[in-house]
Design a protein around this motif. Sequence first.
Motif, PDB file in Angstrom:
ATOM      1  N   ASP A  33       0.849  -1.185   0.000  1.00 23.35           N
ATOM      2  CA  ASP A  33       0.000   0.000   0.000  1.00 23.35           C
ATOM      3  C   ASP A  33       0.889   1.240   0.000  1.00 23.35           C
ATOM      4  OD1 ASP A  33      -2.871  -0.914   0.371  1.00 23.35           O
ATOM      5  OD2 ASP A  33      -1.859  -2.006   1.973  1.00 23.35           O
ATOM      6  N   ILE A  35       0.743   5.119   0.892  1.00 25.58           N
ATOM      7  CA  ILE A  35      -0.089   5.980   1.720  1.00 25.58           C
ATOM      8  C   ILE A  35       0.392   7.428   1.679  1.00 25.58           C
ATOM      9  CG2 ILE A  35      -0.965   6.382   4.071  1.00 25.58           C
ATOM     10  CD1 ILE A  35      -1.819   3.650   2.807  1.00 25.58           C
ATOM     11  N   ASN A 127      -5.049   6.137   0.927  1.00 22.97           N
ATOM     12  CA  ASN A 127      -4.349   5.007   0.322  1.00 22.97           C
ATOM     13  C   ASN A 127      -4.380   5.256  -1.186  1.00 22.97           C
ATOM     14  OD1 ASN A 127      -3.381   2.550  -0.623  1.00 22.97           O
ATOM     15  ND2 ASN A 127      -4.458   1.365   0.937  1.00 22.97           N
TER      16      ASN A 127
END
Length: 146
Positions: A33, A35, A127
């Motif tokens: 991910d 971020i 995200n």
Amino acid sequence: MRSIKLKYLVIVLFLISIQFSFSQKSERISTVDFIQIVDNNREETLFYYEYNWKALRAIALKKNYIASFEIMETPYSAEAPFHLMLITTYANKVQYEQREKHFQELIKAKGKLLLLNDKIPSEFRINLFHKENVMHQSKEILVRKN
């Protein structure tokens, strides 16, 4: 004559073993991910990932649901507009395929989210993108010490 055949056999077996070892890929699979921290809410974001994301993965690691996890912080730039990379690695396809079931179990057991300053996640982070099924090309993780 027999010793020549034996030498050829040893050479052939050696070459086959080299080919086999080079052709093996890792069974590890990761999710990643990317971020972005919103409005300078770094403290809230790091708190959230430390006491929720990381806490769940520490338990998952103990239960052998995952192989490893990592939170990495990186400088923000226009070309790479994110601050954190979250990586969860699974030992193999079985662990990877059971990830949702296992994390739902852990989330339920953990209870409510721990938040700093009562800010909900959408107020302090985005995200930007999520990569699933990231395949590892190296069989092992190599650690080099200087």
